[in-house]
Design an enzyme around this catalytic site. Structure first.
Site, short mmCIF file in Angstrom:
data_model
loop_
_atom_site.label_atom_id
_atom_site.label_comp_id
_atom_site.label_asym_id
_atom_site.label_seq_id
_atom_site.Cartn_x
_atom_site.Cartn_y
_atom_site.Cartn_z
N SER A 310 0.94 -1.32 0.03
CA SER A 310 0.18 0.01 -0.15
C SER A 310 0.93 1.15 0.19
O SER A 310 1.63 1.52 -0.95
CB SER A 310 -0.93 0.05 1.07
OG SER A 310 -1.94 1.09 1.01
N ASP A 321 9.98 5.59 -10.30
CA ASP A 321 9.61 6.14 -11.47
C ASP A 321 10.42 7.57 -11.80
O ASP A 321 10.81 7.76 -12.86
CB ASP A 321 8.06 6.40 -11.43
CG ASP A 321 7.43 5.02 -11.89
OD1 ASP A 321 8.15 3.96 -11.85
OD2 ASP A 321 6.11 5.10 -12.28
N LYS A 335 -0.58 -4.14 -3.11
CA LYS A 335 -1.97 -3.71 -2.64
C LYS A 335 -1.91 -2.42 -3.32
O LYS A 335 -1.40 -1.43 -2.50
CB LYS A 335 -1.89 -3.62 -1.30
CG LYS A 335 -3.48 -2.95 -0.66
CD LYS A 335 -3.53 -3.08 0.82
CE LYS A 335 -4.92 -2.27 1.22
NZ LYS A 335 -4.68 -0.95 0.63
#
Length: 439
Positions: A310, A321, A335
């Site tokens: 999460s 990224d 998740k």
């Protein structure tokens, strides 16, 4: 300039997070006589029509359970079980929260609760003090690690679960609690009376692994985690310039979305961190970094594993990224959904999945997880008693050095049992060598 968001073809709108309140209208119909359910439904759009036949069947099941079940069941229990069933069938993370569960969830996310300030565990099926938290009733009363807790008030702890013990020790600030403890080396138990206080838990820890190389552990994402991360970075920098930092998110189950954004923002000075998409307009949000950043240039290695979930995946995905750090370890949990906590008027609440989140590059992590840049499985570092192998200086009759002796950095105790962390430190040192050569 933000990266393109290729996932949906539609641009998520910038919104401030808001709580959404919903009503359970179909269940409200159960309070009506069964005959009324056969009346024509009011004018509605096709998408909003209530499934009257299914509601009728539901009411029939409700009545038959009340009449024929082997034990009498009250209406409130049946209705609450029905609501729990509705939510549990949606996904693993949506749930109906009774008062106790709702309060417990609030405490875990806010990192604040009424208690005595003690970490406990089970050793040989006996409730045992792991450590008292500094400056809390437990530490001021002199409780020590490895004290056995025999009774909590008048309740023996034998065969008591850890969760039951924690719930008994928590309570309203200002209320008293009596613990009966047995300390190693003493022949008889002692009783200690403590007054509960408002306890704040720390979700962040830090230390220096070696001169210039810091370690930052985030165990979960609570309301104040972002501020705590910035404070710990400043503490590490007081000991000298940071040449590298390990951000440890292993076995971090997640937590508050805004806290994850704040932690990622501590290392990013621009660019998208995360965006969410859901059915309702207010669930479509995007969060970007701002220029005020605690550690914008420190080389960074992020440790993850199968227990990173999460909010931990939001941070790892954003830093990966944005090419801000090297993600190391094993694949994360996967998740990628967002839950909103919706308080109900009776002091209970709903935890409802309302959106999915996406990394800056448009990746959905749901059931996929974050793949590390460098895969390193967990292991153990084997070292000699003094932390190093045999060297020339250890051989009898060796020639002395003509240079002045150098102080050797001691190996951090944390590194001795943590192979992944050792590899993260080695990578940081390699990155520092390259950075020094480029200057």
């Amino acid at each position: 300039m933000h990266p393109a968001l290729p996932h949906s073809g539609r641009s998520p709108r910038s919104r401030s997070p808001r709580r959404l309140l919903t009503g359970l209208l179909p269940l409200a119909l159960l309070a009506l006589p069964l005959a009324l359910l056969s009346l024509p439904a009011p004018a509605q759009s096709v998408d909003d029509e209530l499934p009257v036949a299914e509601i009728q069947t539901f009411a029939e099941v409700f009545e038959r359970i009340k009449r024929a079940y082997v034990e009498e069941v009250d209406d409130t229990s049946l209705l609450r079980n029905a609501m729990r069933g509705m939510l549990s069938e949606l996904d693993p993370h949506s749930a109906y929260l009774d008062r106790e569960a709702f309060q417990s969830l609030r405490e875990s996310t806010e990192g604040e609760f009424g208690g005595i300030g003690i970490e406990v565990g089970m050793e040989d099926d006996q409730l045992t003090v792991i450590t008292p938290i500094d400056d809390t009733p437990a530490s001021r009363a002199g409780l020590q690690a490895r004290d056995l807790i025999l009774r909590i008030d008048d309740t023996p702890t034998e065969r008591m679960s850890l969760q039951e013990a924690v719930e008994l020790m928590r309570g309203e600030p200002g209320s008293e609690i009596e613990l009966t403890i047995m300390r190693q080396g003493e022949s008889s138990p002692r009783s200690v009376t403590l007054t509960r206080e408002n306890i704040r838990t720390e979700s962040v820890k830090s230390e220096l692994l070696a001169p210039g190389f810091g370690y930052l552990r985030v165990s979960q994402f609570q309301t104040r985690t972002g501020d705590q991360v910035s404070e710990h970075i400043r503490q590490l920098e007081r000991d000298g310039d940071l040449d590298g930092l390990v951000l440890d998110l292993r076995n971090n189950p997640g937590g508050v979305l805004q806290a994850a954004v704040a932690v990622a923002d501590a290392f990013l000075d621009e660019g998208l961190i995360v965006y969410t998409e859901g059915r309702l307009p207010d669930t479509e949000m995007r969060f970007s970094a701002n220029a005020r950043t605690a550690a914008p240039d420190v080389p960074l290695v992020v440790l993850i594993n199968g227990g990173s979930a999460s909010a931990a995946e939001i941070v790892a995905g954003a830093l990966q990224d944005q090419r801000r750090g090297v993600v190391m370890g094993t694949e994360s949990f996967g998740k990628g959904s967002v839950q909103q906590i919706m308080p109900l008027g009776n002091g209970e609440g709903l935890k409802l999945t309302t959106a999915l989140y996406f990394t800056p590059g448009g990746r959905s992590i749901q059931a996929q997880g974050i793949e590390p840049d460098v895969r390193v499985v967990r292991g153990r570092v084997e070292v000699t008693e003094n932390g190093r192998g045999v060297r020339e200086a250890d051989l009898e009759g060796h020639l002395g050095s003509r240079d002045a002796p150098r102080e050797r950095a001691e190996l951090s105790e944390r590194l001795r049992d943590d192979y992944q962390l050792g590899e993260a430190l080695n990578l940081l040192k390699a990155l520092d060598v390259i950075r020094q050569r480029d200057r």
